[in-house]
Motif scaffolding. Structure first.
Motif, PDB file in Angstrom:
ATOM      1  N   ASN A 135     -46.011 -21.991 -24.122  1.00 48.84           N
ATOM      2  CA  ASN A 135     -44.842 -21.995 -23.228  1.00 48.84           C
ATOM      3  C   ASN A 135     -44.096 -20.661 -23.251  1.00 48.84           C
ATOM      4  N   LYS A 150     -48.083 -27.222 -31.087  1.00 48.71           N
ATOM      5  CA  LYS A 150     -48.094 -27.759 -29.716  1.00 48.71           C
ATOM      6  C   LYS A 150     -46.757 -28.435 -29.410  1.00 48.71           C
ATOM      7  N   GLN A 151     -46.376 -28.389 -28.139  1.00 52.94           N
ATOM      8  CA  GLN A 151     -45.061 -28.886 -27.725  1.00 52.94           C
ATOM      9  C   GLN A 151     -44.821 -30.329 -28.182  1.00 52.94           C
ATOM     10  N   GLU A 152     -45.830 -31.178 -28.004  1.00 53.52           N
ATOM     11  CA  GLU A 152     -45.657 -32.604 -28.327  1.00 53.52           C
ATOM     12  C   GLU A 152     -45.627 -32.877 -29.834  1.00 53.52           C
ATOM     13  N   LYS A 197     -44.123 -30.791 -32.099  1.00 59.98           N
ATOM     14  CA  LYS A 197     -43.043 -30.035 -32.746  1.00 59.98           C
ATOM     15  C   LYS A 197     -42.057 -30.922 -33.512  1.00 59.98           C
ATOM     16  N   ASN A 207     -45.726 -21.585 -28.948  1.00 60.96           N
ATOM     17  CA  ASN A 207     -46.898 -22.164 -28.271  1.00 60.96           C
ATOM     18  C   ASN A 207     -47.071 -21.463 -26.926  1.00 60.96           C
ATOM     19  N   ASP A 254     -32.615 -31.220 -25.985  1.00 65.87           N
ATOM     20  CA  ASP A 254     -33.433 -31.142 -27.205  1.00 65.87           C
ATOM     21  C   ASP A 254     -32.572 -31.304 -28.458  1.00 65.87           C
ATOM     22  N   ASP A 298     -37.327 -23.854 -30.705  1.00 63.24           N
ATOM     23  CA  ASP A 298     -37.806 -23.123 -29.521  1.00 63.24           C
ATOM     24  C   ASP A 298     -37.634 -21.643 -29.789  1.00 63.24           C
TER      25      ASP A 298
END
Length: 347
Positions: A237, A114-116, A118, A235, A142, A206
């Motif tokens: 995204n 999940k993005q949060e 990572k 994910n 990032d 990413d």
């Protein structure tokens, strides 16, 4: 430029240059290519992609005698093939493996994160191998965030991206190459053209939007016969087209397919879906359909997947890169017609 010219004037066998500097020196008549017989373009696809095509053609014009031109690239999208056909005389293509295929010496691991979560999971991934480790991100913000986070956690890390000045970049690259720093965090500026010896692990923080960038990134490890590991975070995204390309790339390299990719509805595999959904009249059923038979179109054209970008998970009609190019071309033609300030009318 003065120090470079002094070296050239003494006489050289090989000149390694960026297109802009070479074009500048030739235009100012500070050097010439009268005796030059070979021109090599490394990462030729990237040069054409970044808009250097006109610059390269200008350099071609400075050759007086016959030359041999060599284009090197890990991926061969349609754009570079068209450039080769128009700029070269009867070009010969030499493929070492499939153009755009992943290096088989790289163990590819794809994980759903999940993005949060990572940035926290990143520390766990760093434990997989000893340094040096290369971490790729899509944007500069990032890179800075991860660099700061790793420093706070006591990791010896450096960062490079397009927003840093030349001095900072050179320090980051030289200290990482010398082994003084364990981790390099970077955008795609480090995915091509830089050779770092003995990279143990590449982490794609990413997943890039284009599969060819993924191939270039993971190619930083597993070089010269050594094996390496590439870990990629995915994910929701990411677009389905990108994930399908990734799935096919993993299948081709005989790597483990994570369940999240295995569950994707793949139009390239399921040619019989339409047949099972509704009855096809015999007269239509007898028609030879190249879209249903992936192998038929491959054997006819010699192209797996997309003929435009080389992605394995889609055909050219669904190519996001081609769609983007068309959008850019339309936007460019609108600007030419209307001008940058809107409608250009005559009084």
């Amino acid at each position: 430029m003065r120090s470079q010219l002094e070296v050239v004037k003494r006489g050289v066998h090989i000149v390694v240059a960026t297109p802009g500097r070479l074009k500048d020196l030739l235009a100012k008549k500070k050097m010439n290519l009268d005796n030059c017989r070979y021109l090599t373009l490394d990462e030729a696809d990237r040069l054409v992609d970044l808009g250097f095509e006109d610059d390269i053609r200008e350099v071609f014009d400075h050759f007086k005698a016959q030359r041999q031109t060599l284009l090197f690239s890990a991926t061969m999208p349609k754009k570079i093939q068209n450039f080769a056909r128009s700029a070269l005389v009867k070009p010969v293509t030499v493929n070492v493996g499939r153009a755009g295929a992943a290096n088989l010496d790289v163990i590819q691991e794809v994980e759903y994160v999940k993005q949060e979560a990572k940035i926290v999971y990143l520390l766990e991934c760093l434990q997989k191998t000893p340094p040096p480790v290369l971490i790729f991100c899509e944007n500069k913000a990032d890179v800075d965030d991860i660099h700061e986070y790793l420093l706070l956690k006591g990791v010896e890390a450096v960062a490079i991206h397009g927003g840093k000045d030349q001095e900072e970049r050179e320090y980051a690259i030289s200290s990482f190459k010398a082994g003084q720093k364990d981790v390099l965090v970077a955008t795609d500026v480090a995915s091509k053209g830089l050779d770092f010896p003995d990279i143990q692990h590449v982490i794609n923080y990413d997943m890039p939007a284009e599969i060819e960038n993924y191939v270039h990134r993971i190619g930083r490890t597993g070089r010269c016969g050594k094996t390496g590991i590439a870990t990629t975070f995915i994910n929701k995204n990411q677009s389905e087209t990108t994930l399908l390309d990734l799935k096919h790339l993993l299948q081709e390299a005989k790597q483990r397919i994570p369940p999240v990719l295995g569950e994707l509805n793949d139009p390239m595999e399921d040619g019989d879906a339409i047949t099972s959904a509704q009855r096809i009249p015999p007269v239509l059923g007898e028609l030879n359909d190249p879209m249903e038979d992936g192998d038929a179109i491959t054997s006819a054209s010699g192209v797996k997947g997309c003929a435009y970008c080389g992605g394995l998970g889609h055909r050219i009609k669904d190519c996001p890169k081609l769609e983007h190019q068309k959008t850019m071309a339309i936007a460019g033609s609108r600007r030419d017609y209307f001008g940058s300030g809107g409608y250009r009318g005559e009084v």
